[in-house]
Design a protein around this motif. Sequence first.
Motif, short mmCIF file in Angstrom:
data_model
loop_
_atom_site.label_atom_id
_atom_site.label_comp_id
_atom_site.label_asym_id
_atom_site.label_seq_id
_atom_site.Cartn_x
_atom_site.Cartn_y
_atom_site.Cartn_z
N THR A 68 0.84 -1.21 0.00
CA THR A 68 0.00 0.00 0.00
C THR A 68 0.86 1.25 0.00
O THR A 68 0.62 2.18 -0.74
CB THR A 68 -0.94 0.02 1.23
N GLY A 69 1.90 1.23 0.83
CA GLY A 69 2.70 2.44 0.95
C GLY A 69 3.41 2.77 -0.33
O GLY A 69 3.15 3.81 -0.94
N LEU A 70 4.27 1.89 -0.77
CA LEU A 70 5.15 2.23 -1.89
C LEU A 70 4.45 2.07 -3.24
O LEU A 70 4.26 3.03 -3.99
CB LEU A 70 6.39 1.33 -1.82
N LEU A 71 4.03 0.82 -3.52
CA LEU A 71 3.42 0.56 -4.83
C LEU A 71 2.10 1.31 -4.98
O LEU A 71 1.80 1.86 -6.04
CB LEU A 71 3.22 -0.94 -5.03
N GLY A 72 1.34 1.35 -3.89
CA GLY A 72 0.05 2.05 -3.93
C GLY A 72 0.23 3.52 -4.26
O GLY A 72 -0.48 4.08 -5.08
N PHE A 73 1.22 4.12 -3.63
CA PHE A 73 1.45 5.54 -3.89
C PHE A 73 1.93 5.78 -5.31
O PHE A 73 1.51 6.73 -5.95
CB PHE A 73 2.46 6.10 -2.88
N MET A 74 2.81 4.89 -5.78
CA MET A 74 3.28 5.05 -7.16
C MET A 74 2.12 4.92 -8.15
O MET A 74 2.14 5.55 -9.21
CB MET A 74 4.33 4.00 -7.47
N ALA A 75 1.14 4.11 -7.79
CA ALA A 75 0.05 3.84 -8.74
C ALA A 75 -1.01 4.94 -8.74
O ALA A 75 -1.87 4.94 -9.61
CB ALA A 75 -0.59 2.50 -8.40
N ILE A 76 -0.93 5.87 -7.81
CA ILE A 76 -2.00 6.87 -7.68
C ILE A 76 -2.35 7.55 -9.01
O ILE A 76 -3.52 7.57 -9.40
CB ILE A 76 -1.63 7.92 -6.60
N PRO A 77 -1.37 8.07 -9.75
CA PRO A 77 -1.76 8.78 -10.98
C PRO A 77 -2.38 7.88 -12.03
O PRO A 77 -3.11 8.35 -12.90
CB PRO A 77 -0.45 9.37 -11.51
N TYR A 78 -2.10 6.57 -11.94
CA TYR A 78 -2.65 5.66 -12.94
C TYR A 78 -4.00 5.11 -12.52
O TYR A 78 -4.76 4.63 -13.36
CB TYR A 78 -1.66 4.52 -13.20
#
Lengths: 258, 307
Positions: free
Chosen positions: B234-244
Motif C-alpha cells: 500500500t505504501g510504496l506501490l500504492g502511492f506510485m500507482a496513484i496517478p494511474y
Amino acid sequence: MANGLARLKVKERVEEAADAFRRSSFWESIFRPGSPFKRGYSDSPRNRSYVIMNNVLYHLHPVKVKRHAVRLSYTLCLGGLSFFLFILLTITGIFLMFYYRPTAPAAYIDVEALSTSVAFGSLVRNLHRWGAHFMVLTVFLHMSRVFYHGAYKPPREFNWVIGVVLLLLTLLLSFTGYLLPWDQLALWAVTVGTNMAGFTPMFGNQVKFALLGGIEVTGNTLLRFYVLHVLFLPFVIVIFMAVHFWRVRKDGGISGPL
Amino acid sequence: MVEIPEHLLLRSAEAKAKALGIPVEQVLAEMRGEAPPVAPAAPPPSAPPSDPAPTAPTATTESPAAPVAETPASPSPPAPTPPAPETTTVSVETPPTEPLTAPSSPPPPASENGERATQVTLRPVAPPEEIPEGVRPQRLLTVVKAKAIQQVKATPTDKVNTWPHLMIAEFSALMVVTAVLIVISVILQAPLLELANFNATPNPSKAPWYFLGLQELLSYYDPQIAGVIIPTITGLLGFMAIPYVDRNPSTKPSDRKFAIMLFTLFLTGSATLTLIGTLFRGPGFNFTYPWADGIWFDDLKDWVHFE
C-alpha cells in the motif's frame, strides 16, 4: 589634517584599483553576459533573462514563471527546501566525514570527540541531524502538497512515481545515518527497523542478511550503512533528483492554481 | 481604419491617376481626404427625393463621358447624386476646392454642368505609356493589413521573470529555514546515548520517528502484514500507482472529493499512529501517558521534559 588627507587618498586609490579590476579582461571573462556582477549591468528584461540562462545554478529555473508560482503560499517552497536541505546535509556531512571512522570501536569515540573537541563540531552534527529530520518532513509535506493540488495528473504521472522513489530514498538515507553514532539509540532503532525488513515473505532472512551484513547488527552493518549513507544512496538520489527536476520543467513547469 | 504606408498610397494614386488620366496630385488629395472623394462617398439614393436642396432637380445629369467623368463626385449634403455607378456619375456641385472646375463663379447650375462636361471631355486622356519588354503592368488593388505568419496556439499566461521575483522568494525561504535550523542546533543537542551494547536492550526499543507509525501497526497486526505488506504494497506501490488509478482529469477539489478524502484519511491515520508510537508507548511498548510517565523516545530525551 594630514592624516585625514592621506586616508582619503588611500580610499580613493582602493576605489580606483577596484574599478580598474572590474574593467579588466580577467573580471570580464569570469561572468557570462547579463551577470549582475559585470560592469554596466542594467535592469532590463533581456538581462533578467540572461541572469537565469547564463548561470549554471540558476538555469534549473525557466526564465519566466507563472505569476502564481511566485506566491509563497502556493507551494510553500517545499520541494525547493527539500533540495536545499539535501545540499545542506551534503555540506555538513562532508564536514563530519573528516572526523569519523566507521568501525565499531572508533565510531562512538569519534562522535563524542566531535561534539566536545572539534571547533563547531557539535553545531555541525546538530545541523546534520535536525536537518535530516526536517528533510523527511519537507519531502513528505511536498508530496502532500502535490497530491492536494492534483499536480500528479497527466502529463506529470511519472514524475510522481519518481517522487515516491525520492521519498523512499530520503527515508533510507535517514535510516542508514541513524546507525552511525553507534550508541544505544542507533543500535536498537536499527535492530527494530531491520527486524521489520526480516518479516518480508519468503526471502525475509535474506533481505535482513543483506542489510545487516550478518545475522545481527555488527561492525559489518556499520560499514555497510556508512557506505550506503555517504556514497551509494546520495549517488542514486542525485540521479533521481536530476530526472525529477528535469521532468518538472518538461512537463509544463510548476502546476497551475486550482 | 488601417494606416496605409506612404509609398503604397503613392503607388496606388499613380495607378489610379494613370487609369483615369488625371494628375497624381489630385488623386492624392482625394485619398488624403483634402479634396472630396469620388462617387462612392456620395449620399445614398434615397436622399434626392426627400432633400429639397436648392439646386437639386436641375443639378444632376448623367454624363456619358465614361471613365474620365468619375473624378470629383461631391460629398456636400445637398448634392443629390443619383445611384448610378461611380464611373458614370458626375456631380455638378463641385466644391470650390475642386481643382478641376475652372471658372468657378456662381453661374446657373445647368451652364456649369455643361461647362464641366466640356472640360471633362476636353481633357486629353493620357496615352498608354510604353511598357518595357518582359514587364507585366500591375496595379495595386488593395492593401491588406499584415498578420503574423505563425499561428500562435498557446494562450498567453501571466508570467513574471524568475529573476528577481521567484529567486527572492526562494532565497528568503532558504534563509529562514537555515536560520531556524541553526537556532535549533544551538539550543538542542542531538542525542548521543551510551555506547552501543548488545547485552543491554533498552525498554522500549523504538525505531526512528518516521517508522514509529509502522512500529505501532506492528503491535496490532502480524509482522508480515504490518511490517512488510502494508508499507511496500500500500505504501510504496500504492502511492506510485496513484496517478494511474485516479483517472479523473480535474484538479478542482470539488471534483475529487473521494481522492482527497482517502489521502486525508491516510495523512491523519499515519500522523495518529506516529504520535501514539512516539509519545504514548512506554516500557514493553505498552500504553503510557506522556504527562504522567514522561517521554519514552530517546530522540526527544534531552529536550522535552514533562516532569
